[in-house]
Design a protein around this motif. Sequence first.
Motif, PDB file in Angstrom:
ATOM      1  N   PRO A   1      10.150  17.745  31.459  1.00  0.00           N
ATOM      2  CA  PRO A   1      10.568  18.101  32.822  1.00  0.00           C
ATOM      3  C   PRO A   1      11.242  19.467  32.858  1.00  0.00           C
ATOM      4  N   GLY A   2      10.922  20.218  33.889  1.00  0.00           N
ATOM      5  CA  GLY A   2      11.531  21.531  34.046  1.00  0.00           C
ATOM      6  C   GLY A   2      12.997  21.433  34.424  1.00  0.00           C
ATOM      7  N   HIS A   3      13.652  22.578  34.475  1.00  0.00           N
ATOM      8  CA  HIS A   3      15.096  22.620  34.738  1.00  0.00           C
ATOM      9  C   HIS A   3      15.432  22.003  36.089  1.00  0.00           C
ATOM     10  N   THR A   4      14.663  22.331  37.109  1.00  0.00           N
ATOM     11  CA  THR A   4      14.947  21.797  38.453  1.00  0.00           C
ATOM     12  C   THR A   4      14.727  20.293  38.500  1.00  0.00           C
ATOM     13  N   ALA A   5      13.651  19.811  37.874  1.00  0.00           N
ATOM     14  CA  ALA A   5      13.377  18.367  37.863  1.00  0.00           C
ATOM     15  C   ALA A   5      14.481  17.617  37.133  1.00  0.00           C
ATOM     16  N   VAL A   6      14.968  18.187  36.035  1.00  0.00           N
ATOM     17  CA  VAL A   6      16.048  17.547  35.292  1.00  0.00           C
ATOM     18  C   VAL A   6      17.299  17.445  36.158  1.00  0.00           C
ATOM     19  N   GLU A   7      17.642  18.516  36.859  1.00  0.00           N
ATOM     20  CA  GLU A   7      18.840  18.495  37.690  1.00  0.00           C
ATOM     21  C   GLU A   7      18.699  17.504  38.848  1.00  0.00           C
ATOM     22  N   ASN A   8      17.523  17.424  39.437  1.00  0.00           N
ATOM     23  CA  ASN A   8      17.320  16.463  40.529  1.00  0.00           C
ATOM     24  C   ASN A   8      17.446  15.025  40.028  1.00  0.00           C
ATOM     25  N   LYS A   9      16.864  14.746  38.848  1.00  0.00           N
ATOM     26  CA  LYS A   9      17.009  13.407  38.279  1.00  0.00           C
ATOM     27  C   LYS A   9      18.459  13.134  37.904  1.00  0.00           C
ATOM     28  N   ALA A  10      19.139  14.115  37.375  1.00  0.00           N
ATOM     29  CA  ALA A  10      20.548  13.944  37.012  1.00  0.00           C
ATOM     30  C   ALA A  10      21.391  13.650  38.247  1.00  0.00           C
ATOM     31  N   ARG A  11      21.107  14.331  39.338  1.00  0.00           N
ATOM     32  CA  ARG A  11      21.847  14.096  40.586  1.00  0.00           C
ATOM     33  C   ARG A  11      21.595  12.671  41.098  1.00  0.00           C
ATOM     34  N   LEU A  12      20.327  12.248  41.027  1.00  0.00           N
ATOM     35  CA  LEU A  12      19.985  10.895  41.463  1.00  0.00           C
ATOM     36  C   LEU A  12      20.659   9.858  40.569  1.00  0.00           C
ATOM     37  N   LEU A  13      20.728  10.136  39.270  1.00  0.00           N
ATOM     38  CA  LEU A  13      21.367   9.214  38.333  1.00  0.00           C
ATOM     39  C   LEU A  13      22.859   9.107  38.618  1.00  0.00           C
ATOM     40  N   GLN A  14      23.507  10.220  38.925  1.00  0.00           N
ATOM     41  CA  GLN A  14      24.928  10.191  39.263  1.00  0.00           C
ATOM     42  C   GLN A  14      25.177   9.310  40.490  1.00  0.00           C
ATOM     43  N   ALA A  15      24.346   9.493  41.527  1.00  0.00           N
ATOM     44  CA  ALA A  15      24.517   8.704  42.752  1.00  0.00           C
ATOM     45  C   ALA A  15      24.263   7.222  42.486  1.00  0.00           C
ATOM     46  N   PHE A  16      23.248   6.937  41.685  1.00  0.00           N
ATOM     47  CA  PHE A  16      22.931   5.550  41.368  1.00  0.00           C
ATOM     48  C   PHE A  16      24.087   4.884  40.625  1.00  0.00           C
ATOM     49  N   CYS A  17      24.626   5.553  39.622  1.00  0.00           N
ATOM     50  CA  CYS A  17      25.723   4.980  38.825  1.00  0.00           C
ATOM     51  C   CYS A  17      26.965   4.767  39.681  1.00  0.00           C
ATOM     52  N   GLN A  18      27.202   5.667  40.618  1.00  0.00           N
ATOM     53  CA  GLN A  18      28.365   5.496  41.493  1.00  0.00           C
ATOM     54  C   GLN A  18      28.167   4.308  42.433  1.00  0.00           C
ATOM     55  N   ARG A  19      26.965   4.162  42.972  1.00  0.00           N
ATOM     56  CA  ARG A  19      26.699   3.087  43.939  1.00  0.00           C
ATOM     57  C   ARG A  19      26.784   1.714  43.293  1.00  0.00           C
ATOM     58  N   TYR A  20      26.292   1.587  42.069  1.00  0.00           N
ATOM     59  CA  TYR A  20      26.239   0.274  41.426  1.00  0.00           C
ATOM     60  C   TYR A  20      27.305   0.099  40.339  1.00  0.00           C
ATOM     61  N   HIS A  21      28.313   0.955  40.384  1.00  0.00           N
ATOM     62  CA  HIS A  21      29.504   0.817  39.532  1.00  0.00           C
ATOM     63  C   HIS A  21      29.148   0.767  38.051  1.00  0.00           C
ATOM     64  N   VAL A  22      28.217   1.625  37.667  1.00  0.00           N
ATOM     65  CA  VAL A  22      27.845   1.727  36.260  1.00  0.00           C
ATOM     66  C   VAL A  22      28.971   2.449  35.515  1.00  0.00           C
ATOM     67  N   ARG A  23      29.430   1.847  34.412  1.00  0.00           N
ATOM     68  CA  ARG A  23      30.568   2.408  33.681  1.00  0.00           C
ATOM     69  C   ARG A  23      30.178   2.944  32.309  1.00  0.00           C
ATOM     70  N   ALA A  24      28.919   2.731  31.921  1.00  0.00           N
ATOM     71  CA  ALA A  24      28.470   3.259  30.637  1.00  0.00           C
ATOM     72  C   ALA A  24      26.950   3.362  30.634  1.00  0.00           C
ATOM     73  N   ILE A  25      26.449   4.317  29.839  1.00  0.00           N
ATOM     74  CA  ILE A  25      25.015   4.461  29.603  1.00  0.00           C
ATOM     75  C   ILE A  25      24.819   4.495  28.097  1.00  0.00           C
ATOM     76  N   VAL A  26      23.906   3.658  27.594  1.00  0.00           N
ATOM     77  CA  VAL A  26      23.605   3.658  26.159  1.00  0.00           C
ATOM     78  C   VAL A  26      22.119   3.941  25.990  1.00  0.00           C
ATOM     79  N   VAL A  27      21.814   4.843  25.085  1.00  0.00           N
ATOM     80  CA  VAL A  27      20.433   5.259  24.850  1.00  0.00           C
ATOM     81  C   VAL A  27      20.151   5.177  23.356  1.00  0.00           C
ATOM     82  N   GLN A  28      19.088   4.463  23.007  1.00  0.00           N
ATOM     83  CA  GLN A  28      18.620   4.445  21.628  1.00  0.00           C
ATOM     84  C   GLN A  28      17.653   5.613  21.479  1.00  0.00           C
ATOM     85  N   ASP A  29      18.138   6.656  20.853  1.00  0.00           N
ATOM     86  CA  ASP A  29      17.378   7.903  20.783  1.00  0.00           C
ATOM     87  C   ASP A  29      16.371   7.823  19.643  1.00  0.00           C
ATOM     88  N   SER A  30      15.267   7.183  19.925  1.00  0.00           N
ATOM     89  CA  SER A  30      14.214   7.061  18.917  1.00  0.00           C
ATOM     90  C   SER A  30      12.861   7.170  19.601  1.00  0.00           C
TER      91      SER A  30
END
Length: 624
Positions: free
Chosen positions: A552-581
Amino acid sequence: MAVAVDRVGAAAARGRMSLGAARTLAVFLLYLLIACLTYWPHSPFDSTHLPTCACTDPIQGSWFLSWPPFALAHGHNPLFTSYLNVPRGANLAVNTSSPLLAVLAWPVTAAFNGVASFNLLLRLGLALSALAMYLVLRRYSPWWPAAFAGGLLFGFSPYMMGHARFHMFLVFIPLVPVLIALVDDWLVRPRRSATRSGLLVGLVAALQFLISAEILALTALFIAVGVVTLALMRRAEARSRIRPMMQGLGFAAISFVLVAGYPTWMLLRGPQRPIGPLHPLTNNLNNYRGDLLSAVIPTRGQWLAPSALANRGNALVNHQIIENGFYLGLPLLLLLAFLAWRFRALLLVRVCVVVSVAAFVLSLGTSLNIGGHDTGIPMPFAVVPHIPVLQNIAAARLSFVIQTAAAILLAVGLDRLRAARAERVTSPEGQEGARWRQPQVVVAAVAIVAMLPVVPKLPLFEHATPVPRFFTTDQVNVIPSGAVVMTYPFDRAPMNNPMLWQMESGFRFKIFGGEVWVPDVRAGGRTTTRPLWPLPPPLLRLFIWPSPDQIPGHTAVENKARLLQAFCQRYHVRAIVVQDSGWRGHVVVRVVRRAFGSPRMYGAMRVWTPLRPEPLPPATTASP
């Protein structure tokens, strides 16, 4: 003199009881040995391996065994969880959660984990089911080897060995023979009052319901068919049984409701119950149906299966060996047919024949399949999807009824065949006849030869359940207790790693998704086992289908990041865990890093907590 005779008789009776108890113990240990060899070399308490794969149903079954102990210990509802399918939760009574087995296995779960409980219950399910059938068959077959053969067929049939790869709730069925015996004592050969019989039947039915409602429905169906068959054959006696039957049914309902009333309400009317059938015909599970040739064509699950035949058998029942429990083999089928004809005067034999034929016809599904080809000829099962309760039964699982009837017919037939030969075979006076001519030797040899094609190919494949160290140590405590966590991979069957992580962490956190039957918000409340709501499409593409080819390009990454921030705030997400494999992980990491900064590193796990949103520029019109 009379007192001495009585004492001798009492001593002889005690001796026979001791011999019977010792024989029963030996039979159980032999069944248990076979069950353990099924999963050799792994221990019954193995906490790091699962049959077939560390994915989908085995992980789900382990999770279901872990939840009730945690729920009861922390004041939660054992039949409902808010730890899956956030924010709506999941009704576990709608699912195959087996709460009774979870409670019974609580000490093992506490000492090891849910995986160990799952493994132990699989082995006990095979052995105890075989033992229960053996004990019940002893009332019909005085010759214990015949009862042993029936128990062996019941406990280790292709139906059982298929589901022993995945479905603990479908192989832990020792209560089924008990129900058969109780109904026999109630309606066929009354041994106790209708009140007591009804209470016992209701209690055992309730306990079976708390293991598997599906098995209870199948058992009730074939018992009903058997009772109706008996009534038609013995109409005069049937009329005299109507009153005790109605009286017993009333008391059975009382004891059933007392034990399983609330779970039944949760199943039928409880929160988060999908609209309509739980397992609709559009679901692949209900497309699994028998084939006219499935009883005589082996699969790769049999030890003596020529590759050409096995390849044909593997393709039957929608290419699902797990659901193909029909195989009996031509030698055993011929033996069963001979026994059925030879002893057709016995009521039990006739009932078994009617029940097995009815079950086989229904198991063929909505249209007739022959050799894997759909003929389009409609079959009686087509009406089942329109019958409440029964509409959730998969046609292929009626093979359980066929194997049950076959086990009873085999034991009763072998016992009577031995008795019939014993009347004919005589030895010269004062001289023992040849061993090969003895009735029990001949009959046992015939049974062994007939059952050889059914012998399963063992051991079953086992798969390791690797869990990152983060979830099994105090490191996981960086996540607040009971917090909502966003995971990658997202828990969507068959990828159930987050359910395993959650279970291993002692239910430290809640997750989105999970393999549970819940209403699909995106489909009007109809059932789904892959809940994706409330993730919006851009986050679905990020956490479930990230592109391996397009960075994903820089703009697409920022748009997804913004959407992720809003989603986590709305549903009270307190942690994100990623298995980087693998190739997917770096795409997710890039977006989450842009949204919440640098993660903490714990081996292969990247953890963001607490979530501190990074400043982002205003949204652009570029596609996210």
